[in-house]
Scaffold this motif. Sequence first.
Motif, PDB file in Angstrom:
ATOM      1  N   GLU A  32       0.830  -1.206   0.000  1.00  0.00           N
ATOM      2  CA  GLU A  32       0.000   0.000   0.000  1.00  0.00           C
ATOM      3  C   GLU A  32       0.864   1.255   0.000  1.00  0.00           C
ATOM      4  OE1 GLU A  32      -4.105  -1.520   2.200  1.00  0.00           O
ATOM      5  OE2 GLU A  32      -2.414  -0.812   3.422  1.00  0.00           O
ATOM      6  N   LEU A  33       1.971   1.224   0.736  1.00  0.00           N
ATOM      7  CA  LEU A  33       2.896   2.359   0.755  1.00  0.00           C
ATOM      8  C   LEU A  33       3.529   2.584  -0.617  1.00  0.00           C
ATOM      9  CD1 LEU A  33       4.674   1.819   4.195  1.00  0.00           C
ATOM     10  CD2 LEU A  33       3.063   3.646   3.598  1.00  0.00           C
ATOM     11  N   LYS A  34       3.689   1.489  -1.364  1.00  0.00           N
ATOM     12  CA  LYS A  34       4.246   1.578  -2.728  1.00  0.00           C
ATOM     13  C   LYS A  34       3.178   1.985  -3.736  1.00  0.00           C
ATOM     14  CE  LYS A  34       7.642  -2.146  -2.008  1.00  0.00           C
ATOM     15  NZ  LYS A  34       8.008  -3.524  -2.434  1.00  0.00           N
ATOM     16  N   ARG A  35       1.945   2.202  -3.241  1.00  0.00           N
ATOM     17  CA  ARG A  35       0.793   2.542  -4.086  1.00  0.00           C
ATOM     18  C   ARG A  35       0.368   1.391  -4.994  1.00  0.00           C
ATOM     19  NH1 ARG A  35      -0.730   7.738  -3.754  1.00  0.00           N
ATOM     20  NH2 ARG A  35       0.727   9.259  -2.869  1.00  0.00           N
ATOM     21  N   ASN A  36       0.733   0.166  -4.622  1.00  0.00           N
ATOM     22  CA  ASN A  36       0.245  -1.023  -5.332  1.00  0.00           C
ATOM     23  C   ASN A  36      -1.100  -1.420  -4.712  1.00  0.00           C
ATOM     24  OD1 ASN A  36       2.533  -1.111  -6.933  1.00  0.00           O
ATOM     25  ND2 ASN A  36       3.622  -2.488  -5.546  1.00  0.00           N
ATOM     26  N   ASN A  37      -2.077  -0.519  -4.858  1.00  0.00           N
ATOM     27  CA  ASN A  37      -3.352  -0.693  -4.152  1.00  0.00           C
ATOM     28  C   ASN A  37      -4.133  -1.914  -4.629  1.00  0.00           C
ATOM     29  OD1 ASN A  37      -2.942   1.636  -2.599  1.00  0.00           O
ATOM     30  ND2 ASN A  37      -3.684   2.930  -4.262  1.00  0.00           N
ATOM     31  N   LEU A  38      -4.066  -2.195  -5.928  1.00  0.00           N
ATOM     32  CA  LEU A  38      -4.795  -3.344  -6.454  1.00  0.00           C
ATOM     33  C   LEU A  38      -4.224  -4.639  -5.899  1.00  0.00           C
ATOM     34  CD1 LEU A  38      -7.029  -4.336  -8.316  1.00  0.00           C
ATOM     35  CD2 LEU A  38      -5.382  -4.322 -10.197  1.00  0.00           C
ATOM     36  N   LEU A  39      -2.893  -4.754  -5.893  1.00  0.00           N
ATOM     37  CA  LEU A  39      -2.247  -5.937  -5.342  1.00  0.00           C
ATOM     38  C   LEU A  39      -2.559  -6.065  -3.857  1.00  0.00           C
ATOM     39  CD1 LEU A  39      -0.330  -8.342  -5.452  1.00  0.00           C
ATOM     40  CD2 LEU A  39       1.587  -6.743  -5.179  1.00  0.00           C
ATOM     41  N   ALA A  40      -2.495  -4.959  -3.127  1.00  0.00           N
ATOM     42  CA  ALA A  40      -2.781  -4.974  -1.691  1.00  0.00           C
ATOM     43  C   ALA A  40      -4.209  -5.450  -1.423  1.00  0.00           C
ATOM     44  CB  ALA A  40      -2.557  -3.587  -1.091  1.00  0.00           C
ATOM     45  N   ARG A  41      -5.140  -4.962  -2.246  1.00  0.00           N
ATOM     46  CA  ARG A  41      -6.541  -5.377  -2.072  1.00  0.00           C
ATOM     47  C   ARG A  41      -6.705  -6.865  -2.324  1.00  0.00           C
ATOM     48  NH1 ARG A  41     -10.668  -3.745  -6.543  1.00  0.00           N
ATOM     49  NH2 ARG A  41      -9.779  -5.659  -7.355  1.00  0.00           N
ATOM     50  N   ASP A  42      -6.052  -7.353  -3.396  1.00  0.00           N
ATOM     51  CA  ASP A  42      -6.137  -8.779  -3.722  1.00  0.00           C
ATOM     52  C   ASP A  42      -5.582  -9.635  -2.589  1.00  0.00           C
ATOM     53  OD1 ASP A  42      -7.304  -8.248  -6.103  1.00  0.00           O
ATOM     54  OD2 ASP A  42      -5.522  -8.601  -7.332  1.00  0.00           O
ATOM     55  N   LEU A  43      -4.428  -9.227  -2.063  1.00  0.00           N
ATOM     56  CA  LEU A  43      -3.805  -9.995  -0.976  1.00  0.00           C
ATOM     57  C   LEU A  43      -4.692 -10.014   0.266  1.00  0.00           C
ATOM     58  CD1 LEU A  43      -0.085  -8.806  -1.313  1.00  0.00           C
ATOM     59  CD2 LEU A  43      -1.042 -11.007  -1.984  1.00  0.00           C
ATOM     60  N   ARG A  44      -5.292  -8.866   0.566  1.00  0.00           N
ATOM     61  CA  ARG A  44      -6.159  -8.815   1.742  1.00  0.00           C
ATOM     62  C   ARG A  44      -7.424  -9.659   1.537  1.00  0.00           C
ATOM     63  NH1 ARG A  44      -5.354  -3.820   3.035  1.00  0.00           N
ATOM     64  NH2 ARG A  44      -4.035  -4.198   4.849  1.00  0.00           N
ATOM     65  N   ASN A  45      -7.969  -9.632   0.312  1.00  0.00           N
ATOM     66  CA  ASN A  45      -9.131 -10.462   0.012  1.00  0.00           C
ATOM     67  C   ASN A  45      -8.798 -11.947   0.137  1.00  0.00           C
ATOM     68  OD1 ASN A  45     -10.781  -8.294  -0.484  1.00  0.00           O
ATOM     69  ND2 ASN A  45     -10.575  -8.368  -2.715  1.00  0.00           N
ATOM     70  N   MET A  46      -7.617 -12.324  -0.348  1.00  0.00           N
ATOM     71  CA  MET A  46      -7.191 -13.721  -0.254  1.00  0.00           C
ATOM     72  C   MET A  46      -6.974 -14.131   1.197  1.00  0.00           C
ATOM     73  SD  MET A  46      -4.501 -13.698  -3.445  1.00  0.00           S
ATOM     74  CE  MET A  46      -3.829 -15.326  -3.090  1.00  0.00           C
ATOM     75  N   LEU A  47      -6.528 -13.163   1.992  1.00  0.00           N
ATOM     76  CA  LEU A  47      -6.209 -13.469   3.389  1.00  0.00           C
ATOM     77  C   LEU A  47      -7.461 -13.634   4.238  1.00  0.00           C
ATOM     78  CD1 LEU A  47      -3.717 -13.766   5.238  1.00  0.00           C
ATOM     79  CD2 LEU A  47      -3.925 -11.334   5.757  1.00  0.00           C
ATOM     80  N   TYR A  48      -8.458 -12.758   4.013  1.00  0.00           N
ATOM     81  CA  TYR A  48      -9.630 -12.754   4.878  1.00  0.00           C
ATOM     82  C   TYR A  48     -10.911 -13.265   4.215  1.00  0.00           C
ATOM     83  CZ  TYR A  48      -6.624  -9.924   7.827  1.00  0.00           C
ATOM     84  OH  TYR A  48      -5.575  -9.488   8.598  1.00  0.00           O
ATOM     85  N   ARG A  49     -10.926 -13.314   2.870  1.00  0.00           N
ATOM     86  CA  ARG A  49     -12.117 -13.831   2.177  1.00  0.00           C
ATOM     87  C   ARG A  49     -11.671 -14.843   1.122  1.00  0.00           C
ATOM     88  NH1 ARG A  49     -14.732 -10.833  -0.948  1.00  0.00           N
ATOM     89  NH2 ARG A  49     -13.477  -8.975  -1.125  1.00  0.00           N
TER      90      ARG A  49
END
Length: 330
Positions: A32-49
């Motif tokens: 997220e700090l690198k502004r890779n917001n799409l990747l960050a969202r995908d990783l969080r979705n994979m982690l919690y959903r």
Amino acid sequence: MDSGSKLRKLIASYGDKEEFLRAAEEIIEEEELKRNNLLARDLRNMLYRPNSSINSFKSLKIPVDNERRLPLLEIKKFKKDWTDLVVTTKIRNSLESIIEENNKREILSVYGLKPKQTLLFFGPPGCGKTLTAQVLSGILGYPMVYIRFDGVISSYLGETAGNLRKIFDFIRDGRWIIFFDEFDVIGKQRDDPFEHGEMKRVVNNFLQMIDNHSSESIIICATNHQHLLDPALWRRFDDIILFDIPNKENRIKLIKRNLRSVRTTSMDYHLLADNMKGMSPADIEMVCLNAIKRNILDNKGTISMDDINKQLSNQKKRITYQKNYIKLKD
């Protein structure tokens, strides 16, 4: 802490759920700090959903037709790769571009761009459209959602469009390869005098669903009758790929690939390829498989040119019968 240290921490924490989640969150926050917001969202979705995971799709609720309670789709998993596919260089380049764009979607998103996600495969039957969709599924790691038109097409007014809506609702989450085989069933021209008003509304609805499609899945529509498709549909596809009868070079590759599991003797591949001119990959595969089966049943150690030519003659007769039947039917 650098990226390498975070990854080491993540792997080391395997088995400790709380520690694993903390390590994963650190990696996500760094993206997220690198502004890779799409990747960050995908990783969080994979982690919690993880409901979109390839390992848990069997537990998903498959949508059904209200009229007959038939499933509208099947979910399949493939492990195919480039070794399973024989196509022209042009098709291979198109497919590699599609794969690269979808694997690097977060880079494209920085510039407000999206990867190619709607594809039309067209051409004669047996030329690799379905196999190519399976290979894309295997290489990208996206499960395939195979649309079942026996369930989608309904006799009830408005129900067919409703079934399509259920499918698009289903694929909204996760990443899938959605495969509409024999797409001309629902994509026929709206000015076709033989089509009733209901199917015209279905085409209109499908156009709207394609336009509003916002998931990260890839939609592949395949047809042997591209001339039947509504002109407006062609403009909705990000890429259009023709699968045609293979040239001599690819016919040789197909023969060798289909005979790779058996011993052969005195095989003139160039002559065989010449004799198979005009045949589809499916026809060539059938010739080879029938020769292999005959070889096994006759308890022979190797397959010869004569064995192939006998099955080739049978297949040519079958093709002739099929063509004559189609002419009589028309």
